[in-house]
Design an enzyme around this catalytic site. Structure first.
Site, PDB file in Angstrom:
ATOM      1  N   HIS A 309      14.471 -32.665  52.079  1.00  0.00           N
ATOM      2  CA  HIS A 309      15.283 -33.081  51.508  1.00  0.00           C
ATOM      3  C   HIS A 309      16.272 -33.901  52.703  1.00  0.00           C
ATOM      4  O   HIS A 309      16.266 -33.123  53.235  1.00  0.00           O
ATOM      5  CB  HIS A 309      16.189 -31.994  50.495  1.00  0.00           C
ATOM      6  CG  HIS A 309      17.048 -32.844  49.929  1.00  0.00           C
ATOM      7  ND1 HIS A 309      18.351 -33.913  49.875  1.00  0.00           N
ATOM      8  CD2 HIS A 309      17.079 -33.264  47.754  1.00  0.00           C
ATOM      9  CE1 HIS A 309      19.252 -34.034  48.972  1.00  0.00           C
ATOM     10  NE2 HIS A 309      18.129 -34.028  48.079  1.00  0.00           N
ATOM     11  N   ASP A 366      13.106 -31.705  42.011  1.00  0.00           N
ATOM     12  CA  ASP A 366      11.556 -32.266  41.740  1.00  0.00           C
ATOM     13  C   ASP A 366      10.187 -31.441  41.455  1.00  0.00           C
ATOM     14  O   ASP A 366       9.765 -31.780  40.534  1.00  0.00           O
ATOM     15  CB  ASP A 366      11.365 -33.893  42.497  1.00  0.00           C
ATOM     16  CG  ASP A 366      12.586 -35.047  42.221  1.00  0.00           C
ATOM     17  OD1 ASP A 366      13.299 -34.436  40.787  1.00  0.00           O
ATOM     18  OD2 ASP A 366      13.032 -35.705  42.600  1.00  0.00           O
TER      19      ASP A 366
HETATM   20  N1  CMC Z   1       6.641 -33.119  53.384  1.00  0.00           N
HETATM   21  C1  CMC Z   1       5.881 -33.479  55.001  1.00  0.00           C
HETATM   22  N2  CMC Z   1       6.201 -33.403  55.634  1.00  0.00           N
HETATM   23  C2  CMC Z   1       7.356 -33.724  55.791  1.00  0.00           C
HETATM   24  C3  CMC Z   1       8.512 -34.044  54.125  1.00  0.00           C
HETATM   25  C4  CMC Z   1       7.193 -33.968  53.345  1.00  0.00           C
HETATM   26  N3  CMC Z   1       7.755 -33.743  51.563  1.00  0.00           N
HETATM   27  N4  CMC Z   1       9.405 -34.359  53.854  1.00  0.00           N
HETATM   28  C5  CMC Z   1       9.761 -34.737  55.664  1.00  0.00           C
HETATM   29  N5  CMC Z   1       8.714 -34.275  56.634  1.00  0.00           N
HETATM   30  C6  CMC Z   1       8.651 -34.089  57.543  1.00  0.00           C
HETATM   31  C7  CMC Z   1       8.482 -35.254  58.317  1.00  0.00           C
HETATM   32  O1  CMC Z   1       8.050 -36.634  58.441  1.00  0.00           O
HETATM   33  C8  CMC Z   1       9.378 -34.681  59.525  1.00  0.00           C
HETATM   34  O2  CMC Z   1       8.431 -34.544  60.383  1.00  0.00           O
HETATM   35  P1  CMC Z   1       8.791 -34.776  62.059  1.00  0.00           P
HETATM   36  O3  CMC Z   1       9.817 -33.979  62.011  1.00  0.00           O
HETATM   37  O4  CMC Z   1       8.018 -34.836  62.238  1.00  0.00           O
HETATM   38  O5  CMC Z   1       8.643 -36.642  62.081  1.00  0.00           O
HETATM   39  C9  CMC Z   1      10.789 -33.942  59.430  1.00  0.00           C
HETATM   40  O6  CMC Z   1      10.162 -33.239  58.023  1.00  0.00           O
HETATM   41  C10 CMC Z   1      12.206 -34.604  58.771  1.00  0.00           C
HETATM   42  O7  CMC Z   1      12.275 -34.789  57.910  1.00  0.00           O
HETATM   43  P2  CMC Z   1      13.465 -35.550  57.181  1.00  0.00           P
HETATM   44  O8  CMC Z   1      14.241 -35.773  58.144  1.00  0.00           O
HETATM   45  O9  CMC Z   1      13.803 -33.956  56.682  1.00  0.00           O
HETATM   46  O10 CMC Z   1      12.831 -35.971  56.070  1.00  0.00           O
HETATM   47  P3  CMC Z   1      13.687 -37.635  55.650  1.00  0.00           P
HETATM   48  O11 CMC Z   1      15.394 -36.710  55.555  1.00  0.00           O
HETATM   49  O12 CMC Z   1      13.351 -38.512  56.434  1.00  0.00           O
HETATM   50  O13 CMC Z   1      13.049 -37.518  54.106  1.00  0.00           O
HETATM   51  C11 CMC Z   1      13.387 -36.842  51.470  1.00  0.00           C
HETATM   52  C12 CMC Z   1      13.945 -36.150  53.212  1.00  0.00           C
HETATM   53  C13 CMC Z   1      13.549 -36.394  50.395  1.00  0.00           C
HETATM   54  C14 CMC Z   1      12.845 -38.518  51.790  1.00  0.00           C
HETATM   55  C15 CMC Z   1      11.372 -36.207  51.944  1.00  0.00           C
HETATM   56  O14 CMC Z   1      11.548 -35.062  52.447  1.00  0.00           O
HETATM   57  C16 CMC Z   1      10.045 -36.920  51.291  1.00  0.00           C
HETATM   58  O15 CMC Z   1       9.631 -37.672  51.638  1.00  0.00           O
HETATM   59  N6  CMC Z   1      10.187 -35.968  50.672  1.00  0.00           N
HETATM   60  C17 CMC Z   1       9.562 -36.061  49.439  1.00  0.00           C
HETATM   61  C18 CMC Z   1       8.962 -36.915  48.510  1.00  0.00           C
HETATM   62  C19 CMC Z   1      10.775 -35.970  47.764  1.00  0.00           C
HETATM   63  O16 CMC Z   1      10.211 -34.758  47.065  1.00  0.00           O
HETATM   64  N7  CMC Z   1      11.522 -36.561  47.144  1.00  0.00           N
HETATM   65  C20 CMC Z   1      12.298 -35.739  46.404  1.00  0.00           C
HETATM   66  C21 CMC Z   1      13.589 -35.737  46.927  1.00  0.00           C
HETATM   67  S1  CMC Z   1      14.989 -34.733  45.526  1.00  0.00           S
HETATM   68  C22 CMC Z   1      15.298 -34.802  44.796  1.00  0.00           C
HETATM   69  C23 CMC Z   1      16.554 -37.163  44.961  1.00  0.00           C
HETATM   70  O17 CMC Z   1      17.490 -36.862  45.210  1.00  0.00           O
HETATM   71  O18 CMC Z   1      16.511 -37.817  44.917  1.00  0.00           O
END
Ligand code: CMC
Length: 432
Positions: A309, A366
């Site tokens: 998240h 989700d």
């Molecule tokens: N699977 C694998 N790796 C992940 C994931 C995941 N679901 N989420 C984050 N990471 C990794 C990311 O690549 C990064 O790695 P590194 O440090 O090696 O570069 C690290 O974890 C930190 O990522 P972050 O900064 O926490 O992620 P973000 O803020 O850019 O993205 C997110 C947040 C929700 C878009 C992402 O976690 C994601 O794509 N999750 C899967 C999609 C999902 O379930 N979305 C629903 C969110 S809740 C409902 C809503 O509010 O919309």
């Protein structure tokens, strides 16, 4: 005396005011930074930028706290229902019994959709994305309610109660209509006497010869799913609503833009992506390790959907509530969904894996919401539209904050330009 932060740039010092929220959240006020220093604050994706002051939702991602207007989400999930929570999110207080009745009546009065609007829907191919259909229908609302959607804040705020009720009630009706249109079924009119969620289920699943009457567990589960989505601070789609609203756009137009933002798989579309992932694990007879290994590759397209998240770094309190509810709802309905067992197994495997633990990646709302929606009978392609019904109170209240802020400015971020520097136009013949 108010606190300041000191910024030192080229031997010159600039005091920057500190702003503090009611929950002790602190921010450095950089609004004058460019004027005084010639620099802008750089924060790609706004992950560390407070874009507004808001009284609606408090979210502490480090400690897994979510409160609407001060009320903890677990208390609302246990004692409230979607309509009451919608009222709370929009108007700031839990309704008295009289206000609750008035609000319910306004929702009921605005449930039906004009025949002309049905024709808009019928102009779409049945294979179109339900979110594309929904945003189009919502963006058409100002054409039908021109006096409530004038793009003049003062006038639009005078009619806010009705516009808000139209938005919540009709978005629900639109979703049921989209479902039936895609299935080639006749539209079912809303029934005045039914509660909000039961009316939705009626418009979805009744047919002209047999009325669908939900068992109480199904109504309760639907209320819970919608309530848990009611608002979520400055997420991608709500910020979009605020941004569009800041140009003095009316409520419906701003909400339609929010619905477009919600459709992406990293935001509202994640609930579909989760179910597709669980289904393919089931179909392949895999234990989920292929998805976990792919997610660890670090590429965006392979993320473990329903995990992680942008703000929660501990746990998503909504995920815990909905995960627990999954067990109860499926047991009460006598449903044995193999995807629930797969989801639980995947969660346990990921929570033991250093990649996910070290990055503080936990299940989000989700991860389990699709399983409950499937138990209710909602098909997977409609999941994100369900999120949109649930999130409508959040969009409405955030638009209201923008519209009623006398000091509000149009949202207009800056950028750091990294493109070509100035060069002279070359006629076609000289371009090689
Ligand atoms: N699977 C694998 N790796 C992940 C994931 C995941 N679901 N989420 C984050 N990471 C990794 C990311 O690549 C990064 O790695 P590194 O440090 O090696 O570069 C690290 O974890 C930190 O990522 P972050 O900064 O926490 O992620 P973000 O803020 O850019 O993205 C997110 C947040 C929700 C878009 C992402 O976690 C994601 O794509 N999750 C899967 C999609 C999902 O379930 N979305 C629903 C969110 S809740 C409902 C809503 O509010 O919309």
């Amino acid at each position: 005396m108010s606190k300041t932060a000191l910024l030192k740039l080229d031997d010159k010092e600039y005091p920057l005011p500190i702003i503090e929220g009611t929950e002790g959240e602190k921010a450095i006020d950089t609004r004058q930074l460019r004027v005084t220093t010639g620099h802008v604050a750089y924060d790609q994706g706004y992950g560390n930028t407070g874009s507004c002051e808001s009284k609606i939702t408090f979210l502490d991602g480090d400690n897994g706290i979510l409160r609407h207007r001060g009320y903890p989400i677990d208390q609302l999930a246990r004692y409230s229902d979607f309509v009451e929570t919608a009222y709370l999110v929009i108007y700031g207080e839990l309704p008295t019994s009289a206000r609750r009745k008035e609000f319910g009546l306004l929702l009921r009065k605005n449930a039906a959709v004009e025949t002309q609007m049905q024709k808009i829907l019928e102009g779409f191919p049945t294979s179109a994305s339900p979110m594309a259909m929904l945003s189009a229908l919502v963006s058409a609302l100002p054409a039908y309610y021109a006096d409530l959607a004038t793009n003049n804040f003062e006038k639009d705020l005078q009619n806010f109660d009705q516009a808000a009720a139209i938005a919540i009630s009709k978005i629900r009706t639109f979703v049921a209509m989209i479902y039936r249109y895609q299935k080639g079924l006749p539209f079912i009119f809303p029934k005045h006497e039914l509660p909000f969620c039961d009316n939705f289920l009626h418009m979805m699943f009744s047919d002209p010869y047999q009325e669908y009457v939900p068992v109480p567990e199904v109504s309760k589960a639907l209320n819970l799913v919608l309530l848990l989505h009611a608002d979520h601070e400055q997420n991608c789609s709500t910020s979009t609503v605020r941004m569009v609203g800041s140009s003095s756009a009316n409520l419906f137009t701003s909400m339609s833009a929010g619905i477009c933002a919600l459709s992406g798989p990293l935001h509202g579309g994640a609930n579909v992506a989760v179910m597709q992932m669980l289904q393919s694990i089931h179909d392949e007879g895999d234990d989920g390790s292929r998805f976990i290994a792919a997610a660890k590759s670090g590429t965006k397209g392979n993320r473990l959907m329903g995990f992680g998240h942008a703000v929660y770094r501990n746990f998503d309190p909504r995920a815990k509530i909905i995960g627990d509810a999954c067990d109860t709802v499926l047991t009460r309905l006598g449903i044995n969904d193999p995807l629930l067992a797969i989801a639980k197994h995947l969660e346990q495997a990921a929570l033991k894996d250093d990649y996910f633990v070290s990055r503080k990646l936990y299940p989000n709302v989700d991860f389990y919401s699709g399983i409950i929606m499937r138990a209710i009978g909602i098909p997977m392609n409609m999941f994100t539209t369900m999120f949109a019904i649930g999130r409508s109170p959040g969009y409405i209240s955030n638009w209201h904050e923008v519209a009623s802020n006398p000091k509000g400015r149009i949202y207009r971020p800056r950028q750091i330009y990294t493109g070509a520097t100035t060069r002279d136009y070359l006629p076609m013949a000289q371009r090689g």
